[in-house]
Motif scaffolding. Structure first.
Motif, PDB file in Angstrom:
ATOM      1  N   HIS A 133      36.721  46.312  40.125  1.00  0.00           N
ATOM      2  CA  HIS A 133      35.298  46.028  39.926  1.00  0.00           C
ATOM      3  C   HIS A 133      35.192  44.704  39.176  1.00  0.00           C
ATOM      4  CE1 HIS A 133      34.305  50.202  41.047  1.00  0.00           C
ATOM      5  NE2 HIS A 133      35.452  50.474  40.460  1.00  0.00           N
ATOM      6  N   ARG A 134      34.010  44.141  39.128  1.00  0.00           N
ATOM      7  CA  ARG A 134      33.746  42.892  38.422  1.00  0.00           C
ATOM      8  C   ARG A 134      34.692  41.774  38.877  1.00  0.00           C
ATOM      9  NH1 ARG A 134      29.935  44.242  35.046  1.00  0.00           N
ATOM     10  NH2 ARG A 134      29.916  42.237  34.028  1.00  0.00           N
ATOM     11  N   PRO A 135      34.569  41.322  40.116  1.00  0.00           N
ATOM     12  CA  PRO A 135      35.469  40.292  40.648  1.00  0.00           C
ATOM     13  C   PRO A 135      35.525  39.022  39.799  1.00  0.00           C
ATOM     14  CG  PRO A 135      33.815  40.949  42.295  1.00  0.00           C
ATOM     15  CD  PRO A 135      33.560  41.742  41.059  1.00  0.00           C
ATOM     16  N   ASP A 136      34.447  38.699  39.096  1.00  0.00           N
ATOM     17  CA  ASP A 136      34.460  37.499  38.248  1.00  0.00           C
ATOM     18  C   ASP A 136      35.482  37.622  37.119  1.00  0.00           C
ATOM     19  OD1 ASP A 136      32.508  36.388  39.816  1.00  0.00           O
ATOM     20  OD2 ASP A 136      30.870  36.752  38.405  1.00  0.00           O
ATOM     21  N   TRP A 137      35.645  38.836  36.578  1.00  0.00           N
ATOM     22  CA  TRP A 137      36.634  39.037  35.518  1.00  0.00           C
ATOM     23  C   TRP A 137      38.038  38.786  36.063  1.00  0.00           C
ATOM     24  CZ3 TRP A 137      40.916  42.021  34.589  1.00  0.00           C
ATOM     25  CH2 TRP A 137      41.393  42.029  33.276  1.00  0.00           C
ATOM     26  N   TRP A 138      38.325  39.348  37.226  1.00  0.00           N
ATOM     27  CA  TRP A 138      39.650  39.178  37.841  1.00  0.00           C
ATOM     28  C   TRP A 138      39.901  37.711  38.175  1.00  0.00           C
ATOM     29  CZ3 TRP A 138      43.010  43.127  37.628  1.00  0.00           C
ATOM     30  CH2 TRP A 138      42.474  44.398  37.380  1.00  0.00           C
ATOM     31  N   SER A 139      38.886  37.014  38.674  1.00  0.00           N
ATOM     32  CA  SER A 139      39.017  35.585  38.991  1.00  0.00           C
ATOM     33  C   SER A 139      39.243  34.763  37.727  1.00  0.00           C
ATOM     34  CB  SER A 139      37.767  35.067  39.695  1.00  0.00           C
ATOM     35  OG  SER A 139      37.650  35.630  40.963  1.00  0.00           O
ATOM     36  N   HIS A 140      38.520  35.088  36.672  1.00  0.00           N
ATOM     37  CA  HIS A 140      38.648  34.370  35.404  1.00  0.00           C
ATOM     38  C   HIS A 140      40.089  34.429  34.894  1.00  0.00           C
ATOM     39  CE1 HIS A 140      37.679  32.865  31.419  1.00  0.00           C
ATOM     40  NE2 HIS A 140      38.340  33.889  30.912  1.00  0.00           N
ATOM     41  N   HIS A 141      40.746  35.543  35.105  1.00  0.00           N
ATOM     42  CA  HIS A 141      42.131  35.707  34.663  1.00  0.00           C
ATOM     43  C   HIS A 141      43.122  35.371  35.773  1.00  0.00           C
ATOM     44  CE1 HIS A 141      41.162  37.225  30.728  1.00  0.00           C
ATOM     45  NE2 HIS A 141      40.228  37.957  31.290  1.00  0.00           N
ATOM     46  N   ASP A 142      42.622  34.696  36.823  1.00  0.00           N
ATOM     47  CA  ASP A 142      43.460  34.260  37.946  1.00  0.00           C
ATOM     48  C   ASP A 142      44.217  35.413  38.576  1.00  0.00           C
ATOM     49  OD1 ASP A 142      44.369  32.300  39.701  1.00  0.00           O
ATOM     50  OD2 ASP A 142      46.177  31.926  38.531  1.00  0.00           O
ATOM     51  N   LEU A 143      43.504  36.551  38.744  1.00  0.00           N
ATOM     52  CA  LEU A 143      44.128  37.745  39.288  1.00  0.00           C
ATOM     53  C   LEU A 143      43.453  38.246  40.556  1.00  0.00           C
ATOM     54  CD1 LEU A 143      44.611  39.554  35.889  1.00  0.00           C
ATOM     55  CD2 LEU A 143      46.417  38.574  37.307  1.00  0.00           C
ATOM     56  N   ASP A 144      42.458  37.530  41.053  1.00  0.00           N
ATOM     57  CA  ASP A 144      41.801  38.005  42.262  1.00  0.00           C
ATOM     58  C   ASP A 144      42.773  37.942  43.436  1.00  0.00           C
ATOM     59  OD1 ASP A 144      41.569  35.252  41.752  1.00  0.00           O
ATOM     60  OD2 ASP A 144      39.996  35.012  43.235  1.00  0.00           O
ATOM     61  N   GLY A 145      42.809  39.038  44.166  1.00  0.00           N
ATOM     62  CA  GLY A 145      43.659  39.125  45.341  1.00  0.00           C
ATOM     63  C   GLY A 145      45.123  39.387  45.044  1.00  0.00           C
ATOM     64  N   LYS A 146      45.505  39.417  43.768  1.00  0.00           N
ATOM     65  CA  LYS A 146      46.905  39.673  43.417  1.00  0.00           C
ATOM     66  C   LYS A 146      47.092  41.150  43.108  1.00  0.00           C
ATOM     67  CE  LYS A 146      47.675  35.083  41.565  1.00  0.00           C
ATOM     68  NZ  LYS A 146      47.923  34.296  40.372  1.00  0.00           N
ATOM     69  N   ALA A 147      48.180  41.690  43.575  1.00  0.00           N
ATOM     70  CA  ALA A 147      48.495  43.089  43.286  1.00  0.00           C
ATOM     71  C   ALA A 147      48.905  43.215  41.818  1.00  0.00           C
ATOM     72  CB  ALA A 147      49.632  43.579  44.186  1.00  0.00           C
ATOM     73  N   MET A 148      48.571  44.354  41.236  1.00  0.00           N
ATOM     74  CA  MET A 148      49.027  44.637  39.883  1.00  0.00           C
ATOM     75  C   MET A 148      50.470  45.086  39.953  1.00  0.00           C
ATOM     76  SD  MET A 148      45.759  46.549  38.182  1.00  0.00           S
ATOM     77  CE  MET A 148      46.689  46.942  36.728  1.00  0.00           C
ATOM     78  N   ARG A 149      51.326  44.461  39.167  1.00  0.00           N
ATOM     79  CA  ARG A 149      52.739  44.814  39.155  1.00  0.00           C
ATOM     80  C   ARG A 149      53.165  45.139  37.724  1.00  0.00           C
ATOM     81  NH1 ARG A 149      52.493  42.750  43.740  1.00  0.00           N
ATOM     82  NH2 ARG A 149      53.558  41.319  45.029  1.00  0.00           N
ATOM     83  N   PRO A 150      53.983  46.202  37.594  1.00  0.00           N
ATOM     84  CA  PRO A 150      54.479  46.535  36.245  1.00  0.00           C
ATOM     85  C   PRO A 150      55.426  45.465  35.722  1.00  0.00           C
ATOM     86  CG  PRO A 150      55.165  48.203  37.861  1.00  0.00           C
ATOM     87  CD  PRO A 150      54.401  47.137  38.578  1.00  0.00           C
TER      88      PRO A 150
END
Length: 150
Positions: A133-150
């Motif tokens: 949710h909140r795509p702007d937050w993910w984009s701000h942290h340069d994480l949009d479209g990137k999978a979460m990895r441990p």
């Protein structure tokens, strides 16, 4: 002032396992309400402190995409709260917190939600489906479209 990210997981989950994943070296005490509490000071290493607390009859409410109000009421739950200072949040705190969240979500299958300061919904998992949710937050942290990895 602290910035808090909270990962809530539905169910009765062993705190020790969550501690291994999100807060290595955590110590156990009792919360003011008398619940078990695991906590760790990982500010130097990871840019945050962590507390892990179980509970009953949870209620969560946060603003989702487009200003919609999201709510969730798990019967049993565990909260993993990442406490960060603004000075290390972007450089260390958020990237390390997201690694810990990814490790927990990879290891556990329960429904889950990640919120920022208990006000903004960032991530949900319902019936195994992960949704950002909140795509702007993910984009701000340069994480949009990137999978979460441990």
């Amino acid at each position: 002032m602290s910035i808090d990210y909270q990962l809530a997981l539905a169910g009765d989950i062993p705190l020790e396992r969550l501690s291994e994943l999100a807060a290595p070296g955590a110590t156990e005490t009792l919360s003011p309400a008398g619940n078990r509490l695991m906590s760790a000071d990982l500010y130097d290493e990871n840019g945050y402190g962590v507390s892990i607390v179980p509970g009953d009859h949870g209620y969560y409410e946060a603003e989702s995409d487009g200003g919609e109000v999201w709510s969730w009421e798990p019967d049993r739950f565990v909260d993993i709260t990442f406490h960060m200072g603004k000075d290390t949040m972007a450089e260390k705190g958020v990237p390390n917190m997201l690694k810990a969240v990814a490790a927990v979500l990879s290891d556990r299958s329960e429904d889950a939600a990640l919120t920022l300061n208990s006000n903004w919904l960032l991530l949900t998992r319902n019936d195994g489906v992960l949704r950002r949710h909140r795509p702007d937050w993910w984009s701000h942290h340069d994480l949009d479209g990137k999978a979460m990895r441990p």
